[in-house]
Scaffold this active site. Structure first.
Site, short mmCIF file in Angstrom:
data_model
loop_
_atom_site.label_atom_id
_atom_site.label_comp_id
_atom_site.label_asym_id
_atom_site.label_seq_id
_atom_site.Cartn_x
_atom_site.Cartn_y
_atom_site.Cartn_z
N ARG A 226 -20.57 4.12 4.63
CA ARG A 226 -20.38 2.76 4.10
C ARG A 226 -21.53 1.84 4.54
O ARG A 226 -21.93 0.94 3.80
CB ARG A 226 -19.04 2.17 4.54
CG ARG A 226 -18.88 2.05 6.03
CD ARG A 226 -17.62 1.29 6.41
NE ARG A 226 -17.38 1.40 7.85
CZ ARG A 226 -16.76 0.48 8.57
NH1 ARG A 226 -16.33 -0.61 8.00
NH2 ARG A 226 -16.57 0.65 9.85
N SER B 40 -15.98 -5.02 5.43
CA SER B 40 -15.68 -3.63 5.77
C SER B 40 -16.36 -2.64 4.84
O SER B 40 -16.79 -1.57 5.26
CB SER B 40 -14.17 -3.37 5.73
OG SER B 40 -13.51 -4.18 6.67
N PHE C 221 -6.62 1.59 -1.98
CA PHE C 221 -6.30 0.50 -2.92
C PHE C 221 -7.06 0.66 -4.24
O PHE C 221 -6.54 0.38 -5.31
CB PHE C 221 -6.65 -0.86 -2.29
CG PHE C 221 -6.07 -1.03 -0.91
CD1 PHE C 221 -4.73 -0.74 -0.67
CD2 PHE C 221 -6.85 -1.47 0.14
CE1 PHE C 221 -4.19 -0.88 0.61
CE2 PHE C 221 -6.32 -1.62 1.42
CZ PHE C 221 -4.99 -1.32 1.65
N GLU D 39 -6.71 -6.00 -6.73
CA GLU D 39 -7.51 -4.85 -7.13
C GLU D 39 -7.43 -4.56 -8.63
O GLU D 39 -8.40 -4.12 -9.25
CB GLU D 39 -7.08 -3.60 -6.35
CG GLU D 39 -7.34 -3.68 -4.86
CD GLU D 39 -6.32 -4.52 -4.10
OE1 GLU D 39 -5.27 -4.87 -4.70
OE2 GLU D 39 -6.55 -4.82 -2.92
#
Lengths: 329, 280
Positions: free
Chosen positions: A25, A52, A98, A73
């Site tokens: 990430r 994040s 999600f 979302e």
């Protein structure tokens, strides 16, 4: 084809092991920022997790091309589809659980069925999410995405591959799901590696057994193969980073050259890489396959190392599993 | 280039004539298909015709023309309405309407953008169109493209939570190149909307979400045109028309009947209905 077969463990080990492990990430955030500098058609959406998922870097540099959608979302996916239909190349990011679970029908209708040019790049895949526990650990996301027509599914093994994947998919037209992780992972791919959709990377083809891995399990498989080699078990390692479309050619040739295939993934053994490999081999070249992964259960809280241990995903676990599987054939 | 320019059909009587033709074609294709959604297709005819023929720039010969205005039928089950309008607008020959819901037809049961150019996005699973409309509007704005986006939803449809996520987004990002419509015909499959899952007060809800809300008689062409004018002049926030309509509008024996949500006319009913529409 030539590049796909730039194999051999000697291809590895040019400095990447000295580098400190890096979360995929983190690499994503940096590559996205660079892409944003080069291309004005890149837009980014996030659902209140930009610190994040690391899309925050892009957001800071290009506030006009970043859309924080709040904790919504489903709307994020639809909006991304709309942006793509207006000619933009949207990257929509949130946690994998999600992104794929909460908004699955939106992905199905407005991304896959409408075949829009949306890049779903999810972070926090798998159990190495750690302490947040089961609600935040996506163990079904690959399965959910893989069953959708038009979708491409990619799980990079390390930061090097992540950079190449993000650049590649930014130029590919069509729906893509990229699964990234929260935890730091060691570098395993060669520095000059170039990712291509649908091309597996072969570290080594084993005469006895071959491990087909994706994501963090590639590094685990490499370690396991080294241990097994000392025992005289010639173990191959293949990084099947594109889970859909599967590199059938490589898979077939590997299956033909050994009597046992092991799949290894940080995902449920149902419907992910193991499922994909079994589906293909059972119809085309039936060989024994042992799937390593999460065995139809939810995760739990804990640090990533402890979680990998209790789910049997350490190199030592992998070695044990391989030995047991060999004893059965 | 056969670009249909703004104001090409501004005459109320002409628009009414188009609406009649569209209603007849809806009934024709539904009768032929033997399945499909009659009531909700007929209720939204007048608003959709007004948007398409009095406002939108588009080019049937170049469906992906980048400066076109966009129309999203979020209530995808009203696909026959969209197809009848597209045929009228010249996207395909009128006889293609005979193939509604048939095997390998571009006229799928619910709109499919990959099988029929001119459809902006596939719909059918409710509550998703407004999000896509927002995304298109944001994309157009980034390019300083003056094109506008229209999105028609059903009143039952706004029970979907995603609609309200999208409502927040449009207000938050001050999307004013968008005009949404709620086709408020008061009925859904299982009965009256207020009985199945109450959503009133619709006007106040949208208003509380930061929208410019205009109540309009959804079968009064003049009213609709006035509301569309107002939406174009609204800056800094999105506009929604709450179109008060009658399900099955135009055919007396379909009007306000819950059961005509999902059943189609018999050939006899079709003949009777066409006469009514001609005389109406």
């Amino acid at each position: 084809m030539g590049e796909r077969e730039n194999k051999g463990q000697e291809a590895r080990g040019k400095g990447q092991e000295e580098r400190k492990p890096k979360a995929t990430r983190d690499e994503y955030g940096e590559v996205l920022l660079e892409l944003g500098k080069k291309r004005s058609d890149i837009v980014v959406l996030d659902a209140d997790l930009s610190s994040s998922t690391k899309t925050g870097k892009f957001a800071k540099a290009f506030p006009d091309r970043f859309f924080n959608m709040g904790i919504a979302e489903q709307d994020m996916i639809g909006t991304a589809a709309g942006l793509s239909l207006a000619g933009k190349v949207p990257f929509a990011s949130t946690f994998a659980v999600f992104e794929t679970g909460r908004a699955w029908d939106q992905i199905r209708l407005t991304v896959c069925y409408s075949n829009t040019n949306v890049k779903l790049v999810a972070t926090h895949g798998g159990i190495t999410v750690g302490e947040d526990g089961a609600s935040h650990q996506a163990l079904e996301d690959i399965s959910l995405m893989r069953s959708l027509p038009n979708m491409t599914v990619i799980v990079p093994a390390d930061a090097t591959e992540t950079a190449s994947v993000i650049n590649t998919v930014s130029e590919y037209k069509g729906p893509v799901y990229v699964r990234l992780g929260r935890a730091k992972v060691p570098y395993v791919m060669p520095d000059d590696y170039r990712f291509r959709i649908g091309n597996a990377f072969t570290f080594h083809v084993g005469k006895d057994v071959n491990i087909i891995a994706a994501g963090i399990t590639v590094a685990t498989a490499i370690k396991a193969a080294e241990i097994l080699k000392k025992d005289g078990i010639d173990t191959g390692v293949i990084n099947m980073s594109t889970i859909k479309p599967l590199d059938e050619k490589t898979l077939l040739s590997v299956a033909r050259s050994s009597k046992l295939i092991i799949t290894a993934e940080e995902h449920s053994i149902i419907g992910g890489l193991g499922g994909a490999v079994c589906e293909f081999l059972s119809e085309n070249h039936p060989v024994p396959v042992k799937r390593i992964g999460i065995r139809d259960t939810f995760g739990c809280s804990g640090n990533p190392d402890d979680l990998l241990k209790i789910h049997g995903l350490t190199p030592e676990d992998m070695v044990r599993t391989v030995r047991k599987a060999i004893s059965l054939i | 280039m056969s670009v249909i320019t703004k104001g090409k059909v501004s005459d109320v009587d002409k628009l009414k004539d188009i609406a009649k033709k569209v209603r007849i074609n809806i009934l024709h294709m539904l009768t032929k298909a033997g399945s499909g959604h009659t009531g909700g297709s007929l209720s939204a005819v007048d608003v959709a015709v007004a948007i398409y023929f009095s406002r939108m720039n588009f080019n049937p010969d170049d469906p992906y023309w980048k400066d076109r205005d966009r129309f999203i039928l979020s209530k995808g089950h009203a696909a026959p309405l969209l197809y009848a309008i597209m045929a009228e607008a010249g996207y395909f020959p009128i006889d293609v309407l005979n193939n509604l819901r048939k095997i390998e037809s571009p006229l799928q049961g619910h709109p499919c953008c990959k099988s029929l150019p001119g459809i902006e996005v596939s719909t059918g699973s409710l509550g998703q169109g407004l999000s896509v409309a927002n995304g298109m509007a944001l994309g157009l704005r980034l390019d300083n493209n003056p094109a506008r986006v229209y999105c028609i939803m059903g009143d039952g449809e706004i029970q979907e939570g995603q609609v309200w996520e999208a409502a927040m987004t449009a207000a938050h990002y001050k999307i004013d190149n968008l005009c949404a419509v709620v086709d408020s015909n008061g009925l859904q499959i299982d009965g009256p909307v207020q009985k199945v899952m109450g959503i009133a007060p619709i006007h106040d809800k949208w208003s509380a979400f930061g929208w410019h809300v205009i109540d309009v008689d959804g079968h009064n062409m003049k009213d609709i045109l006035g509301a569309l004018d107002a939406s174009e002049k609204t800056k800094g926030r999105p506009t929604v028309l709450i179109a008060n309509t009658t399900k099955g509008k135009g055919v007396s024996f379909f009007e306000d009947k819950v059961e005509y949500h999902g059943i189609t006319p018999t050939p006899e009913e079709y003949e009777k209905a066409v006469k009514e529409i001609h005389n109406g």
